[in-house]
Design a protein around this motif. Structure first.
Motif, mmCIF file in Angstrom:
data_model
loop_
_atom_site.group_PDB
_atom_site.id
_atom_site.type_symbol
_atom_site.label_atom_id
_atom_site.label_comp_id
_atom_site.label_asym_id
_atom_site.label_seq_id
_atom_site.Cartn_x
_atom_site.Cartn_y
_atom_site.Cartn_z
ATOM 1 N N GLY A 26 27.475 45.772 45.693
ATOM 2 C CA GLY A 26 28.187 45.610 44.557
ATOM 3 C C GLY A 26 28.306 44.053 43.833
ATOM 4 O O GLY A 26 28.024 42.879 44.515
ATOM 5 N N PHE A 27 27.846 43.803 42.824
ATOM 6 C CA PHE A 27 27.889 43.008 41.723
ATOM 7 C C PHE A 27 29.158 42.837 40.652
ATOM 8 O O PHE A 27 29.131 43.767 40.265
ATOM 9 C CB PHE A 27 26.604 42.968 41.065
ATOM 10 C CG PHE A 27 25.588 42.437 41.962
ATOM 11 C CD1 PHE A 27 24.942 40.922 42.387
ATOM 12 C CD2 PHE A 27 24.887 43.068 42.786
ATOM 13 C CE1 PHE A 27 24.290 40.348 42.622
ATOM 14 C CE2 PHE A 27 24.086 43.027 43.901
ATOM 15 C CZ PHE A 27 23.073 41.322 43.600
ATOM 16 N N PHE A 28 29.565 41.876 39.869
ATOM 17 C CA PHE A 28 30.588 41.706 38.666
ATOM 18 C C PHE A 28 30.273 41.661 37.753
ATOM 19 O O PHE A 28 28.300 40.239 38.271
ATOM 20 C CB PHE A 28 31.710 40.566 39.547
ATOM 21 C CG PHE A 28 32.216 41.474 40.303
ATOM 22 C CD1 PHE A 28 33.616 42.320 40.426
ATOM 23 C CD2 PHE A 28 32.547 40.370 41.933
ATOM 24 C CE1 PHE A 28 34.206 42.495 40.976
ATOM 25 C CE2 PHE A 28 33.861 41.022 42.568
ATOM 26 C CZ PHE A 28 34.353 41.891 42.456
ATOM 27 N N LYS A 59 23.334 44.750 35.058
ATOM 28 C CA LYS A 59 23.908 43.613 33.808
ATOM 29 C C LYS A 59 25.344 44.016 34.928
ATOM 30 O O LYS A 59 26.429 42.896 35.019
ATOM 31 C CB LYS A 59 24.031 43.949 33.090
ATOM 32 C CG LYS A 59 23.088 44.594 32.023
ATOM 33 C CD LYS A 59 23.324 43.977 30.262
ATOM 34 C CE LYS A 59 22.235 44.431 29.548
ATOM 35 N NZ LYS A 59 21.088 45.657 29.841
ATOM 36 N N GLY A 60 25.192 44.240 36.398
ATOM 37 C CA GLY A 60 26.784 44.740 36.471
ATOM 38 C C GLY A 60 27.594 45.271 36.190
ATOM 39 O O GLY A 60 29.066 45.040 36.449
ATOM 40 N N ILE A 65 25.026 51.807 38.847
ATOM 41 C CA ILE A 65 23.266 52.078 39.636
ATOM 42 C C ILE A 65 22.164 52.428 39.850
ATOM 43 O O ILE A 65 21.877 52.896 39.016
ATOM 44 C CB ILE A 65 24.098 53.346 39.915
ATOM 45 C CG1 ILE A 65 26.091 53.433 40.353
ATOM 46 C CG2 ILE A 65 23.667 53.608 41.504
ATOM 47 C CD1 ILE A 65 26.603 55.372 41.292
ATOM 48 N N LYS A 66 21.488 51.071 40.026
ATOM 49 C CA LYS A 66 20.236 50.413 39.881
ATOM 50 C C LYS A 66 19.527 51.067 40.801
ATOM 51 O O LYS A 66 19.850 49.940 42.369
ATOM 52 C CB LYS A 66 19.834 49.235 39.334
ATOM 53 C CG LYS A 66 20.317 49.665 37.284
ATOM 54 C CD LYS A 66 19.492 50.213 36.735
ATOM 55 C CE LYS A 66 19.959 50.409 35.100
ATOM 56 N NZ LYS A 66 20.205 49.532 34.601
ATOM 57 N N ASN A 67 18.663 51.256 41.178
ATOM 58 C CA ASN A 67 18.043 51.699 42.772
ATOM 59 C C ASN A 67 16.438 50.408 42.639
ATOM 60 O O ASN A 67 15.590 50.820 41.531
ATOM 61 C CB ASN A 67 17.617 52.482 42.941
ATOM 62 C CG ASN A 67 17.012 53.488 44.284
ATOM 63 O OD1 ASN A 67 17.414 53.134 44.860
ATOM 64 N ND2 ASN A 67 15.440 53.173 44.157
ATOM 65 N N ILE A 68 15.946 49.875 44.026
ATOM 66 C CA ILE A 68 14.557 49.073 43.748
ATOM 67 C C ILE A 68 13.714 49.241 44.806
ATOM 68 O O ILE A 68 14.502 49.186 45.804
ATOM 69 C CB ILE A 68 15.014 47.301 43.575
ATOM 70 C CG1 ILE A 68 16.110 46.882 42.224
ATOM 71 C CG2 ILE A 68 14.116 46.739 43.333
ATOM 72 C CD1 ILE A 68 16.580 44.946 42.649
ATOM 73 N N PHE A 69 13.338 50.034 44.289
ATOM 74 C CA PHE A 69 12.514 49.975 45.586
ATOM 75 C C PHE A 69 11.621 49.466 46.294
ATOM 76 O O PHE A 69 11.240 48.560 46.268
ATOM 77 C CB PHE A 69 11.288 51.318 45.246
ATOM 78 C CG PHE A 69 9.925 52.041 46.510
ATOM 79 C CD1 PHE A 69 11.437 53.075 47.365
ATOM 80 C CD2 PHE A 69 8.939 51.819 46.542
ATOM 81 C CE1 PHE A 69 10.459 53.256 48.512
ATOM 82 C CE2 PHE A 69 8.463 51.606 47.264
ATOM 83 C CZ PHE A 69 8.576 52.740 48.574
ATOM 84 N N VAL A 78 20.264 49.050 46.664
ATOM 85 C CA VAL A 78 21.354 49.926 44.970
ATOM 86 C C VAL A 78 21.627 49.105 44.776
ATOM 87 O O VAL A 78 22.649 48.156 45.236
ATOM 88 C CB VAL A 78 21.610 51.423 45.853
ATOM 89 C CG1 VAL A 78 22.531 51.676 44.533
ATOM 90 C CG2 VAL A 78 20.105 52.066 46.555
ATOM 91 N N LEU A 79 21.575 48.616 43.833
ATOM 92 C CA LEU A 79 22.917 47.259 42.948
ATOM 93 C C LEU A 79 23.953 48.640 42.297
ATOM 94 O O LEU A 79 23.567 49.313 41.561
ATOM 95 C CB LEU A 79 22.355 46.665 41.627
ATOM 96 C CG LEU A 79 20.423 45.644 42.458
ATOM 97 C CD1 LEU A 79 20.502 45.375 41.217
ATOM 98 C CD2 LEU A 79 20.957 45.547 43.775
#
Ligand code: BES
Ligand code: ZN
Ligand code: ZN
Length: 500
Positions: A26-28, A59-60, A65-69, A78-79
């Motif tokens: 998780g990111f703020f 950008k938080g 929800i974003k995925n980096i392989f 997963v951010l």
């Protein structure tokens, strides 16, 4: 049911040693720097996270929800955006975890890890964060697949969720409690979602007997003849139109000796509400299998209390019947005699819930409980007062009101109280009987419904929770899955955990 829910585990491990199909972080918003542990992990994977963020791909923002392989120990990073830190709380935490869990499942992932620290900005107890993560993932992942026959083996399912931390703490208790509550919510949803041709009054009653057997609860089931003998005239009146005979189920759990007065939970159990002779038109007749939501919740609440061995005494009283139009239906203009002797003039056969509850409440009141709480899909008017966001309730006692409001805040099941002003009693005056069951103009629908029920609880502290709207979700989002929601289970468990 062959599908088994995901199992949640807490795992003490250095973040850069974690191995899993996915790792959720998780990111703020505007606070996208990496802390020590994350930086160590990022170094190991070629600074993929830092450069992903630097390139403005994430950008938080809340809901992002974003995925980096990655494919190094961890397959996918997963951010998850948590939005502005000032607005962060259990509500954002829960919806984020639930949405991310759904997304990962739908992408075919079977196991993932959650970086605990990234979901606690130091303002919350880790124990509570773990509890909310467990609840929201298990509740968010719910799907009703019982009646799908095609491609059943292709149904995607999360098998394990690992909450990763290097804290020297055990979270077994929190995870066990939250898993139990999630299970109660999800099994409530299963039975409420079960179609009305299957889930008849006798089916639901036998289901309750099954619960009682497993946990050694006292279970009394009255059939139509016994209900008639008891002179539950209002309940009988509603049930009369259906070939599927009514049942009254009384479940009793004594977790605090037999001396303490029980808490009575009364749940409306109309297995299908067609409206009766005042037949509901399409599309309002759709989803009316959800009219048993109160009874089904009550059954799973008492079951969860017994499983958790809570030190409370509880009796669940659930009248079960079907409201159908036929040659044997009750009619507008009928006068029915309630279990407590009051006569009730019928004006609309679609206002049936309050009639079956009248007898169930009077029956519960005879057991001299310390409080009565009824849970009922009583009115469509609940949608008018609060929309889909919350559940209206009424209450006659300060202590009980506080308990419910506290539990509401903790459980995130929003309740809002409506008044029981004297004026509303006017609307229920009948020309020929003791009372009518509805007002003439449908005015203050939630309150007049409650006002009618008040006649049957004597002076016992009482609350009535109208889940007419919140029992059902039209959307798949966060903790909600289309269909039954399991409304009040989390709320009531939160309250009963703290009951004194
Ligand atoms: N079960 C319904 C309430 C309901 C309606 C719940 C729609 C969820 C969605 C209840 O028995 C009912 O029909 N109530 C009537 C009462 C009216 C006739 C006074 C209603 O709310 O329209
Ligand atoms: Zn109705
Ligand atoms: Zn109804």
């Amino acid at each position: 049911m062959e599908k088994s829910p995901a199992s949640v585990k807490a795992l003490k491990i250095e973040l850069d040693k974690a191995k899993d199909e996915a790792l959720l972080i998780g990111f703020f918003q505007n606070k996208l720097g990496l802390g020590t542990e994350l930086r160590r992990l990022d170094n190991k994977i070629g600074n993929l996270i830092a450069s992903y963020i630097k390139n403005n791909n994430f950008k938080g923002e809340k809901g992002e929800i974003k995925n980096i392989f990655v494919n190094k120990g961890i397959k996918n990073i997963v951010l998850a955006g948590l939005g502005e830190e000032e607005k962060y709380g259990f509500e954002v935490l829960s919806s984020t975890i639930a949405d991310a869990s759904k997304r990962l499942r739908d992408n075919g992932i079977e196991s993932f890890s959650i970086f605990l620290d990234s979901f606690n900005n130091g303002k919350f107890k880790d124990e509570e964060v773990v509890e909310k993560i467990t609840l929201s993932s298990l509740i968010g992942l719910y799907k009703f697949v019982e009646y799908k026959t095609k491609d059943k083996d292709k149904t995607k399912n999360i098998k394990e969720i690992r909450i990763i931390t290097n804290l020297n703490k055990k979270f077994d208790k929190e995870i066990e409690y939250a898993s139990m509550v999630a299970d109660a919510v999800n099994r409530t949803r299963d039975l409420v979602n079960t179609p009305p041709n299957i889930a008849s009054p006798s089916y639901v009653a036998e289901y309750a007997r099954g619960i009682a057997k497993k946990l050694n609860l006292k279970c009394t089931i009255f059939d139509d003849k016994q209900i008639g003998k008891l002179k539950m005239g209002c309940f009988m009146g509603v049930a009369m139109g259906s070939i599927n005979k009514p049942r009254m189920v009384v479940l009793e759990y004594y977790g605090n000796g037999k001396k303490q007065k029980p808490i009575a939970i009364v749940g409306k159990g109309v297995t299908f509400d067609s409206g009766g002779l005042n037949l509901k038109p399409y599309p309002f007749i759709l989803n009316m299998k959800d009219d048993k939501g109160g009874a089904v919740a009550a059954m799973h609440i008492i079951e969860a209390c017994a499983k958790l061995k809570l030190p409370v005494n509880i009796v669940a009283v659930t009248p079960l019947c079907e409201n159908m139009p036929s040659g044997t239906s009750f009619r507008p203009d009928d006068v029915l005699k309630a279990y407590n002797g009051m006569t009730v003039e019928i004006k609309n056969t679609d206002a049936e819930g309050r009639l079956i509850l009248a007898d169930a409440l009077a029956y519960a009141a005879e057991m001299k409980p310390q409080a009565i709480i009824d849970i009922a899909t009583l009115t469509g008017a609940s949608l008018i007062v609060l929309g889909y966001a919350g559940t209206p309730f009424v209450c006659t006692n300060d202590g009980l009101r506080k308990k419910l409001n506290d539990a509401s805040a903790k459980s995130l099941e929003k309740l809002w109280e409506l008044p029981l002003w004297q004026e509303y009693e006017e609307s229920l005056k009948s020309d020929i009987a003791d009372v009518k069951h509805i007002g003439d103009e449908g005015e203050a629908g939630v309150i007049t419904g409650a006002m009618f029920l008040k006649n049957f609880v004597n002076d016992i502290p009482w609350a009535h929770i109208d889940i007419g709207t919140t029992v059902w979700s039209k959307i798949d989002k966060g903790m909600l899955t289309k269909g039954a929601t399991g409304a009040t289970v989390r709320l009531m468990m939160e309250m009963l955990m703290e009951w004194k």
